[in-house]
Design a protein around this motif. Structure first.
Motif, PDB file in Angstrom:
ATOM      1  N   LEU A 166       0.809  -1.220   0.000  1.00 31.65           N
ATOM      2  CA  LEU A 166       0.000   0.000   0.000  1.00 31.65           C
ATOM      3  C   LEU A 166       0.841   1.269   0.000  1.00 31.65           C
ATOM      4  CD1 LEU A 166      -2.935  -0.753   2.477  1.00 31.65           C
ATOM      5  CD2 LEU A 166      -3.000  -0.689  -0.009  1.00 31.65           C
ATOM      6  N   TYR A 167       2.022   1.220   0.582  1.00 30.33           N
ATOM      7  CA  TYR A 167       2.776   2.453   0.808  1.00 30.33           C
ATOM      8  C   TYR A 167       4.090   2.535   0.035  1.00 30.33           C
ATOM      9  CZ  TYR A 167      -0.687   3.135   4.416  1.00 30.33           C
ATOM     10  OH  TYR A 167      -1.888   3.298   5.080  1.00 30.33           O
ATOM     11  N   GLY A 168       4.386   1.538  -0.771  1.00 26.07           N
ATOM     12  CA  GLY A 168       5.488   1.664  -1.707  1.00 26.07           C
ATOM     13  C   GLY A 168       6.863   1.441  -1.119  1.00 26.07           C
ATOM     14  N   ALA A 169       7.854   1.930  -1.864  1.00 30.63           N
ATOM     15  CA  ALA A 169       9.249   1.728  -1.506  1.00 30.63           C
ATOM     16  C   ALA A 169       9.530   2.268  -0.116  1.00 30.63           C
ATOM     17  CB  ALA A 169      10.154   2.416  -2.527  1.00 30.63           C
ATOM     18  N   ASN A 170      10.383   1.534   0.597  1.00 29.87           N
ATOM     19  CA  ASN A 170      10.919   1.922   1.902  1.00 29.87           C
ATOM     20  C   ASN A 170       9.974   1.640   3.057  1.00 29.87           C
ATOM     21  OD1 ASN A 170      13.067   2.877   0.356  1.00 29.87           O
ATOM     22  ND2 ASN A 170      12.246   4.957   0.319  1.00 29.87           N
ATOM     23  N   VAL A 194      -8.158   2.091  -5.394  1.00 34.41           N
ATOM     24  CA  VAL A 194      -7.042   2.224  -6.320  1.00 34.41           C
ATOM     25  C   VAL A 194      -6.274   3.488  -5.938  1.00 34.41           C
ATOM     26  CG1 VAL A 194      -8.206   1.047  -8.219  1.00 34.41           C
ATOM     27  CG2 VAL A 194      -8.381   3.526  -8.013  1.00 34.41           C
ATOM     28  N   GLY A 195      -5.007   3.499  -6.254  1.00 38.01           N
ATOM     29  CA  GLY A 195      -4.201   4.670  -5.925  1.00 38.01           C
ATOM     30  C   GLY A 195      -2.841   4.602  -6.569  1.00 38.01           C
ATOM     31  N   GLY A 196      -2.073   5.604  -6.323  1.00 40.81           N
ATOM     32  CA  GLY A 196      -0.726   5.653  -6.870  1.00 40.81           C
ATOM     33  C   GLY A 196       0.070   6.805  -6.294  1.00 40.81           C
ATOM     34  N   SER A 197       1.348   6.836  -6.630  1.00 40.59           N
ATOM     35  CA  SER A 197       2.231   7.893  -6.150  1.00 40.59           C
ATOM     36  C   SER A 197       3.320   8.140  -7.174  1.00 40.59           C
ATOM     37  CB  SER A 197       2.862   7.519  -4.803  1.00 40.59           C
ATOM     38  OG  SER A 197       3.707   6.390  -4.933  1.00 40.59           O
ATOM     39  N   ALA A 198       3.905   9.321  -7.111  1.00 45.37           N
ATOM     40  CA  ALA A 198       5.038   9.679  -7.966  1.00 45.37           C
ATOM     41  C   ALA A 198       5.991  10.522  -7.140  1.00 45.37           C
ATOM     42  CB  ALA A 198       4.573  10.454  -9.200  1.00 45.37           C
ATOM     43  N   ARG A 199       7.284  10.343  -7.392  1.00 40.33           N
ATOM     44  CA  ARG A 199       8.287  11.065  -6.600  1.00 40.33           C
ATOM     45  C   ARG A 199       9.475  11.418  -7.472  1.00 40.33           C
ATOM     46  NH1 ARG A 199      10.459   9.258  -0.694  1.00 40.33           N
ATOM     47  NH2 ARG A 199       8.313   9.889  -0.247  1.00 40.33           N
ATOM     48  N   ASN A 218      13.545   9.832 -10.942  1.00 41.65           N
ATOM     49  CA  ASN A 218      12.127   9.705 -10.649  1.00 41.65           C
ATOM     50  C   ASN A 218      11.763   8.270 -10.301  1.00 41.65           C
ATOM     51  OD1 ASN A 218      11.717  12.460 -11.522  1.00 41.65           O
ATOM     52  ND2 ASN A 218      11.795  11.714 -13.628  1.00 41.65           N
ATOM     53  N   GLU A 219      10.639   8.124  -9.600  1.00 44.98           N
ATOM     54  CA  GLU A 219      10.043   6.826  -9.366  1.00 44.98           C
ATOM     55  C   GLU A 219       8.529   6.992  -9.205  1.00 44.98           C
ATOM     56  OE1 GLU A 219      12.386   5.674  -5.985  1.00 44.98           O
ATOM     57  OE2 GLU A 219      10.848   6.351  -4.557  1.00 44.98           O
ATOM     58  N   TYR A 220       7.770   5.939  -9.497  1.00 45.49           N
ATOM     59  CA  TYR A 220       6.322   6.012  -9.380  1.00 45.49           C
ATOM     60  C   TYR A 220       5.789   4.640  -8.994  1.00 45.49           C
ATOM     61  CZ  TYR A 220       6.108   3.693 -13.947  1.00 45.49           C
ATOM     62  OH  TYR A 220       6.249   2.804 -14.972  1.00 45.49           O
ATOM     63  N   GLY A 221       4.537   4.603  -8.560  1.00 47.04           N
ATOM     64  CA  GLY A 221       3.906   3.345  -8.199  1.00 47.04           C
ATOM     65  C   GLY A 221       2.394   3.443  -8.324  1.00 47.04           C
ATOM     66  N   VAL A 222       1.738   2.309  -8.605  1.00 47.30           N
ATOM     67  CA  VAL A 222       0.278   2.222  -8.657  1.00 47.30           C
ATOM     68  C   VAL A 222      -0.138   0.972  -7.899  1.00 47.30           C
ATOM     69  CG1 VAL A 222      -0.003   3.478 -10.824  1.00 47.30           C
ATOM     70  CG2 VAL A 222       0.402   1.014 -10.883  1.00 47.30           C
ATOM     71  N   TYR A 223      -1.342   1.011  -7.295  1.00 43.75           N
ATOM     72  CA  TYR A 223      -1.788  -0.140  -6.519  1.00 43.75           C
ATOM     73  C   TYR A 223      -3.305  -0.237  -6.559  1.00 43.75           C
ATOM     74  CZ  TYR A 223      -2.940   3.327  -2.932  1.00 43.75           C
ATOM     75  OH  TYR A 223      -3.463   4.404  -2.259  1.00 43.75           O
ATOM     76  N   TYR A 274       2.611  -2.011  -8.058  1.00 43.71           N
ATOM     77  CA  TYR A 274       3.748  -2.012  -8.984  1.00 43.71           C
ATOM     78  C   TYR A 274       4.492  -0.702  -8.822  1.00 43.71           C
ATOM     79  CZ  TYR A 274       6.521  -1.776 -13.256  1.00 43.71           C
ATOM     80  OH  TYR A 274       7.556  -1.650 -14.151  1.00 43.71           O
ATOM     81  N   ASP A 275       5.812  -0.795  -8.611  1.00 44.52           N
ATOM     82  CA  ASP A 275       6.655   0.387  -8.457  1.00 44.52           C
ATOM     83  C   ASP A 275       7.797   0.332  -9.451  1.00 44.52           C
ATOM     84  OD1 ASP A 275       6.053   2.114  -5.803  1.00 44.52           O
ATOM     85  OD2 ASP A 275       5.516   0.029  -5.450  1.00 44.52           O
TER      86      ASP A 275
END
Length: 951
Positions: A214-218, A540-545, A566-571, A591-592
């Motif tokens: 749910l919360y991605g990398a790290n 559904v959600g996602g993030s970008a950094r 850059n990095e991004y993820g969707v879930y 997926y990240d």
């Protein structure tokens, strides 16, 4: 002044609207007032909270009749109908055990009871903040089950759950109002530097273990959520003042001061504002561990190669013929900084509800600046270190979207080890100092007949202070006095002047300052389709950094401008209830993709079954994965630390990092012997470190064997000890986490929470030391006749040591279990206890150079006894913690952390009619100083008294 006037106008002016006012009081079954109870109008977004005498005033647009919902942590809820505006609302709530009934959001990104969470979760609410025995709520997190602190400074404490953490915990994530407040350059959280104030905490939720789905990398080994109070609900001006003292064997007894103010108001149902300001100052837990890192006696009096753990400059060492290995004198850490800690943090936010419903738009700015100590490869004085975050967010009933920027400025921060090195070099160069030492040592023995220890004392006196015994002063060897100055004594004008100049110089060959103005740009979105899709709850959600490294070449290889990647993820996540709502299935996948690495898929699936007539026996099982991308430093660092250099492993970084090194006189002669031009210097880059080097451990074994080899056979055997490093470029590390758990509440006053886990790690991130040679092919067969062979380079000292970043191929796993119990033992007395077991599984022979840094005790026990309502307006709480001894491993130092027992306590007294709460407490009461980090200061006792004004 204009900002001050704006602040006054914003928070102390009033705007009047035609609204209805409802008054009332909320008490418990013993008619004791309940502060902090929530009063909400059913069906609309209007509400308030009770003050310290249990009373409340609710402003609403509603006209009777309408219903109120009254809730409070630790009590059953109640509904009441308002029939008229003149009605006096009197509500009595019954006490209940609610540690497992509290509502949390973080585990599934949707509201659910702790009792039915699919994973282990801990929570701290407003009542727990009030009753914590620690000086601040953040310090009080140490008393939560599964939490272990690593304390580098009195103001820098790192949360560790389930192992593998140093002071800079890059495997643990901390979110404040949804924002990751990790340092952009350091990649870990600096404690509560830009966190929350005690008087602005709404709730704290802790998820130990992997949460990447749910919360991605790290979100690798745990994640902490800190949520602040909303100004639409929590209004008024709150403040606190806290004074106390710290006591430590090294630092003595010193004052501690902390204060804060919170102002919040809702001008109407459309617009609210909030501001916080906090200031803290104290004296540091001074680090003064003098154990020798090179073995032998403590101090130079009997150990000429002494290297004290918290003495810097004595790492500068050389081998002198007929004398032995000798180190310079160095300076204590306590002399290289002022040992003062301070922190200033503030935040401002504007809140809009343009449609007067649950949709809210927030604009927020947070800033923190302070002085503290960070321990990494060296010890760093973070002076005037500043971090800020700017956020815009919109959230509604089923969605949120936010974007924020985190920026930092290293201010006047510096490396204390380099400060020690270069202060002594400002008086006398290393070459001259060691020449002085060697001359005085040898002549002292020859002329004065002194033994080795006495000669070493004479030699150090001469090298440091240019002073000699009369028997030596008249010798012709000393007719010309040294050109270098006598050693600068700590506190002297010469010492202070040299230290200040070095602290302001970013060139580590001469100074100690590090520069950093890095940034992170981040965005998150999430939508819950529960009102549109009925067969299951789908999100559904996602993030970008984007990372922006900007150290002007002082930390990263960004000498030609900022480096960005850059990095991004969707879930997506789905949850569904079965078997008459007794079985809850939750499944998610994410997926990240990071710019420099292949994509990563993180699934999670969990089951919760609620047994019993009241569904109070909850069994859970989960499988989830976590991953951690290599940090900005793992990829792009390019830092010359003197004896070795750090080189990140991003492919482009191997070329970006380069340095010019001086070839020895013997090496230059070898070039001529080989028929090539004499080469006084060579240029080496990251490719030489990663692809053309030996492991440092094998080089040390070779050097020892080669030095005593008496013939060609023994020399060949020594050469056979060399191992080519063949370092692979770093990639993300992964963990597969399996967990079982059981939670229940028995007879409404006895809660049980049991969990067990097994973690299997792949591609565990690792650092290792290698030796790159100036010339020769490390992959070629050894030719003893080749004057430019890599073996010849090693024997002449024509080598460079690097610390490189890669992944271990060894199998690493950990397992553990915990049990938490809580029981009302007599009236309102609550007794709690928990136990945690942690075990590392790793075969060192699979990767002899790999350091796991598990840094976690095998056994931990915590207990508490308290009563929030011992008698009218009076409460108390106590905590005790114990841990078994454990091994501490880090790039700074290794060692055993002894077993420790710590006892904390507090008493509090409220004056509801004046909105006052008085509190007196102490930590480590009756205990000796203890350590949590090898190399950091010992933790002493801390006493505090506070007064809080809360509307």
């Amino acid at each position: 002044m204009r900002l001050y006037l704006l602040f006054l106008a914003l928070f102390f002016c009033s705007i009047t609207f035609a609204q209805n006012s409802i008054k009332g009081v909320v008490t418990d079954e013993k008619n004791q007032p309940i502060p902090g109870a929530n009063i909400n109008v059913a069906g609309v977004k209007e509400g308030t909270i009770t003050d310290y005498d249990g009373s409340f005033v609710l402003i609403t647009k509603q006209t009777p009749p309408f219903s109120l919902e009254i809730t409070a942590v630790g009590f059953s809820s109640s509904d009441i109908t308002v029939e008229s505006l003149s009605q006096k609302i009197v509500v009595k709530l019954n006490s209940e055990e609610t540690k497992l009934n509290e509502i949390v959001v973080s585990a599934s990104r949707a509201p659910e009871r702790v009792l039915q969470s699919p994973v282990t979760i801990e929570r701290m609410g407003i009542q727990q903040v009030k009753s914590t025995t620690a000086p601040t709520f953040y310090d009080g997190l140490e008393n939560l089950k599964e939490v272990q602190f690593n304390t580098s400074s009195i103001s820098f404490k790192t949360v560790n759950t389930r192992g593998f953490a140093a002071v800079g915990n890059t495997r643990f994530m901390q979110l404040v109002d949804g924002m990751d407040n990790s340092s952009p350059a350091l990649n870990f959280v600096l404690g509560n530097l830009i966190g929350l104030s005690d008087i602005d905490v709404a709730s704290v939720e802790l998820l130990p273990g992997a949460s990447s789905a749910l919360y991605g990398a790290n979100a690798f080994n745990g994640i902490l959520f800190m949520n602040s109070k909303n100004p639409f609900v929590h209004q008024g001006i709150s403040s606190y003042v806290k004074y106390g003292q710290t006591s430590q064997d090294v630092a003595g007894t010193n004052d501690y001061f902390d204060m804060g103010i919170r102002a919040a108001t809702a001008f109407n149902k459309y617009f609210a504002v909030k501001a916080n300001f906090n200031y803290m100052k104290a004296t540091e837990w001074i680090a003064d561990d003098r154990r020798s890192m090179t073995g032998g006696s403590i101090g130079h009096a009997e150990n000429q190669n002494y290297d004290g753990l918290n003495i810097y400059g004595d790492e500068v060492t050389t081998s002198i013929p007929n004398v032995g290995q000798v180190s310079r004198t160095g300076y204590r850490e306590k002399d290289l900084n002022d040992n003062k800690v301070n922190s200033v943090k503030a935040d401002f936010s504007l809140h809009f509800r343009p449609w007067a419903n649950e949709t809210e738009i927030m604009l927020q700015y947070k800033v923190g600046i302070g002085n503290t100590i960070y321990q990494g490869a060296n010890r760093y004085a973070l002076n005037d270190f500043l971090m800020s975050q700017t956020k815009i967010e919109i959230k509604g009933k089923n969605f949120f979207a936010r974007a924020y920027r985190t920026s930092e400025d290293a201010g006047n921060s510096y490396d204390m080890r380099f400060a020690g090195w270069n202060v002594q070099r400002a008086a006398k160069s290393d070459t001259e100092w060691f020449t002085n030492y060697a001359t005085a040592f040898q002549l002292a023995g020859a002329v004065m007949g002194t033994n080795a220890i006495e000669s070493a004392v004479t030699a150090r006196e001469y090298a440091d202070y240019n002073r000699l015994p009369a028997e030596l002063a008249s010798l012709p060897q000393f007719a010309t006095p040294p050109t270098g100055k006598p050693r600068f004594e700590p506190g002297s004008p010469e010492f202070t002047s040299a230290l200040n100049a070095i602290k302001d110089n970013p060139d580590f060959t001469k100074g100690a300052k590090f520069t950093d103005q890095s940034k992170i740009y981040h965005s998150d979105v999430n939508y819950n389709f529960k009102d549109l899709i009925k067969f299951a709850e789908i999100q559904v959600g996602g993030s970008a950094r984007q990372y922006e490294m900007n150290s002007s070449g002082s930390i990263f290889t960004d000498y030609d401008g900022p480096i960005r990647y850059n990095e991004y993820g969707v879930y997506t996540q789905g949850s569904k209830l079965f078997l008459e709502d007794r079985l809850k299935l939750v499944a998610s996948i994410r997926y990240d993709k990071s710019q420099n690495f292949d994509g990563n898929v993180s699934p999670r699936v969990s089951l919760v079954y609620s047994a019993g007539a009241q569904k109070t026996h909850n069994f859970r099982a989960s499988y989830q994965t976590g991953f951690r991308n290599p940090t900005t430093q793992d990829q792009y660092i390019g830092l010359d630390l003197g004896p070795f250099a750090l080189i990140g492993s991003a492919p482009e970084n191997l070329v970006r990092f380069s340095e010019t090194l001086n070839v020895s006189a013997a090496g230059q002669a070898a070039y001529i012997l080989a028929g090539r031009p004499a080469t006084p210097t060579v240029v080496m880059n990251g490719n030489d470190a990663y692809n053309k080097s030996y492991t440092l451990t094998s080089v040390k074994d070779f050097s020892e064997a080669y030095a005593v080899a008496a013939n060609e056979t023994e020399r060949a055997n020594a050469v056979a000890l060399l191992k080519v490093a063949n370092v692979q470029l770093v990639r993300p590390e992964e963990v597969k986490a399996y967990e079982l758990g059981y939670r229940t509440i028995i007879n409404n006053d006895f809660s049980v929470d049991i969990n067990g886990y097994y973690n299997q790690y792949n591609h565990f991130l690792n650092t290792s030391r290698v030796a790159g040679v100036y010339y020769g092919d490390v992959n070629a067969a050894f030719n003893p006749l080749d004057p430019l062979s890599p073996v010849a380079a090693l024997s002449r000292g024509d080598r460079r040591i690097y610390q490189v970043y890669s992944n271990t191929t060894a199998d690493v796993s950990s397992l553990g279990f915990g049990i938490g119990l809580s029981k009302k033992v007599y009236k309102n007395f609550e007794l709690g206890a928990n136990y945690n077991y942690s075990q590392l599984n790793f075969d060192q022979s699979e990767d002899p150079g790999f350091v796991t840094g598990f840094n976690t005790p095998k056994h931990r026990v915590k207990a508490s006894l308290g009563n929030t309502r011992l008698f009218k307006n009076f409460g108390f709480n106590t905590n005790v913690r114990w841990n078994s001894e454990y091994l501490w491993q880090s790039s700074f130092a290794d060692g055993m952390i002894p077993s420790t027992t710590v006892f904390d306590a507090q008493i509090n007294y409220a004056l509801p009619q004046y909105k006052l709460l008085f509190k007196v407490g102490g930590t480590n009461i009756g205990g000796d100083d203890y350590i949590q980090v090898i190399g950091a200061g010992s933790i002493g006792q801390q006493w505090f008294a506070s007064v809080t004004i809360n509307p």
